[in-house]
Design a protein around this motif. Sequence first.
Motif, PDB file in Angstrom:
ATOM      1  N   HIS A 316       0.847  -1.190   0.000  1.00 42.20           N
ATOM      2  CA  HIS A 316       0.000   0.000   0.000  1.00 42.20           C
ATOM      3  C   HIS A 316       0.888   1.249   0.000  1.00 42.20           C
ATOM      4  O   HIS A 316       1.704   1.421   0.904  1.00 42.20           O
ATOM      5  N   SER A 320      -0.253   9.476  -1.331  1.00 39.40           N
ATOM      6  CA  SER A 320      -0.792   9.780  -2.658  1.00 39.40           C
ATOM      7  C   SER A 320      -2.301   9.992  -2.555  1.00 39.40           C
ATOM      8  O   SER A 320      -2.993   9.317  -1.803  1.00 39.40           O
ATOM      9  N   ASN A 322      -4.437   9.532  -5.015  1.00 45.35           N
ATOM     10  CA  ASN A 322      -5.164   8.590  -5.867  1.00 45.35           C
ATOM     11  C   ASN A 322      -4.587   7.192  -5.706  1.00 45.35           C
ATOM     12  O   ASN A 322      -3.465   6.913  -6.176  1.00 45.35           O
ATOM     13  N   ILE A 323      -5.327   6.327  -5.025  1.00 49.21           N
ATOM     14  CA  ILE A 323      -4.870   4.954  -4.777  1.00 49.21           C
ATOM     15  C   ILE A 323      -6.030   4.001  -5.047  1.00 49.21           C
ATOM     16  O   ILE A 323      -7.136   4.201  -4.547  1.00 49.21           O
ATOM     17  N   HIS A 325      -6.970  -0.427  -5.746  1.00 49.20           N
ATOM     18  CA  HIS A 325      -6.488  -1.786  -5.503  1.00 49.20           C
ATOM     19  C   HIS A 325      -7.055  -2.714  -6.567  1.00 49.20           C
ATOM     20  O   HIS A 325      -8.203  -2.576  -6.977  1.00 49.20           O
ATOM     21  N   TRP A 372      -1.385  -2.501  -5.767  1.00 51.71           N
ATOM     22  CA  TRP A 372      -1.911  -1.159  -5.568  1.00 51.71           C
ATOM     23  C   TRP A 372      -1.415  -0.262  -6.684  1.00 51.71           C
ATOM     24  O   TRP A 372      -0.229  -0.311  -7.062  1.00 51.71           O
ATOM     25  N   SER A 374      -1.225   3.818  -7.963  1.00 57.28           N
ATOM     26  CA  SER A 374      -1.334   5.177  -7.421  1.00 57.28           C
ATOM     27  C   SER A 374      -0.756   6.180  -8.413  1.00 57.28           C
ATOM     28  O   SER A 374       0.061   5.827  -9.273  1.00 57.28           O
ATOM     29  N   TRP A 375      -1.209   7.420  -8.306  1.00 56.31           N
ATOM     30  CA  TRP A 375      -0.676   8.493  -9.136  1.00 56.31           C
ATOM     31  C   TRP A 375      -0.925   9.834  -8.448  1.00 56.31           C
ATOM     32  O   TRP A 375      -1.783   9.950  -7.573  1.00 56.31           O
ATOM     33  N   THR A 376      -0.165  10.837  -8.857  1.00 58.02           N
ATOM     34  CA  THR A 376      -0.265  12.151  -8.231  1.00 58.02           C
ATOM     35  C   THR A 376      -1.444  12.926  -8.807  1.00 58.02           C
ATOM     36  O   THR A 376      -2.022  12.544  -9.839  1.00 58.02           O
TER      37      THR A 376
END
Length: 385
Positions: A316, A320, A322-323, A325, A372, A374-376
């Motif tokens: 995990h 961030s 934006n996460i 799964h 997982w 994720s992005w900024t």
Amino acid sequence: MSDPAPATGTGPSEFAPWKDPDAQPLIQFRNVTKRFGDFTAIDDLTVDIYAREFFALLGPSGCGKTTLMRMLGGFETPTEGTILLDGQDIGPVPPNRRAVNMMFQSYALFPHLTVRENIAFGLKRDKLPKDRIDARVEEMLRLVQLQKFASRKPHQISGGQRQRVALARSLAKAPKLLLLDEPLGALDKKLRTETQFELMEIQEKTGTTFVIVTHDQEEAMTVASRIAVMDHGRMVQVDTPDRIYETPNTTYVADFIGDVNLIEGNAAAHHEDGKVEIHWREGEPPIVGTPMGEVPDGTRCTFAIRPEKVAISKDHPEGSSNIVHGKVLDIAYLGNMSTYHVELPTGVIIKAQLANNRRIARRNITWEDEVWLSWTETAGVVLTG
């Protein structure tokens, strides 16, 4: 011959006449429409192209790019509107009287003439003195590095060399504008990539304005100072390759150029810093993104993010906005990188890319793994068109 100017770049030497309000365009399309019966091939198009540009017309088959080029070459005339070359209306000017030359995908070399004679053909038709023809042909042979092949016939040289002969013949008469219609389509991928850089170098050395028609996105991104992405006779976006890729103005452009994840949703809950939340699936947290303009609450929009901007991890991530799964559904191994297709519990598939900087046996993510993504908040763009 003019001093070369870089087609792209940054800093004081950046070539960007389209940013200069005082720069005079070499080519001006003014409200140009072209119809064939009931079919509109070009629809009320207005655009400027500047001297020394390497300008790419990019789009799927039938989008109007070849019709646009044929009008520049004089093989078609506009139904409405005006095309200016160096301030002159070229509508009434026949093809052989224009300061324009065209290079075709087939190269159209004369099989019975040598490389030297092919390059000299147009100069001889213009009845130039022999010494001037010889000097110009030698200059062109040096430019395309074919001095050793000058006495060979087209069938005695490779496809890449034939392409360079056709280019030298097209440039021999020093046109203001050179039109290239899918010029590298007949070459294999590796040779095509090498030739793209040769084309750029030759264009910079001669200072000639190049307009290239291609459906190859990678080719347009490599060679062009600016790209016009076309759809149904219109230019949807005209911009530099980096802006076309990073800040597409519509979903069509984002989807047409490169690989992209497109997630539809409704805009809501604007933040003070200009960020917007996109509610896209029940059970999934909203995406926080950065719109390029104002997006009113409730607006149906699309979040576009490139796979290389999506991080993938078995742990995990922290910190961030934006996460999500999901589970690895598929992996496309591309040599220098791998693309992971990750299925979320809602059935949505998001692609993430990782550079393969480790040997394959040491990579720790494989099929069926829980991961997982994720992005900024600034990694993607929010599009309303």
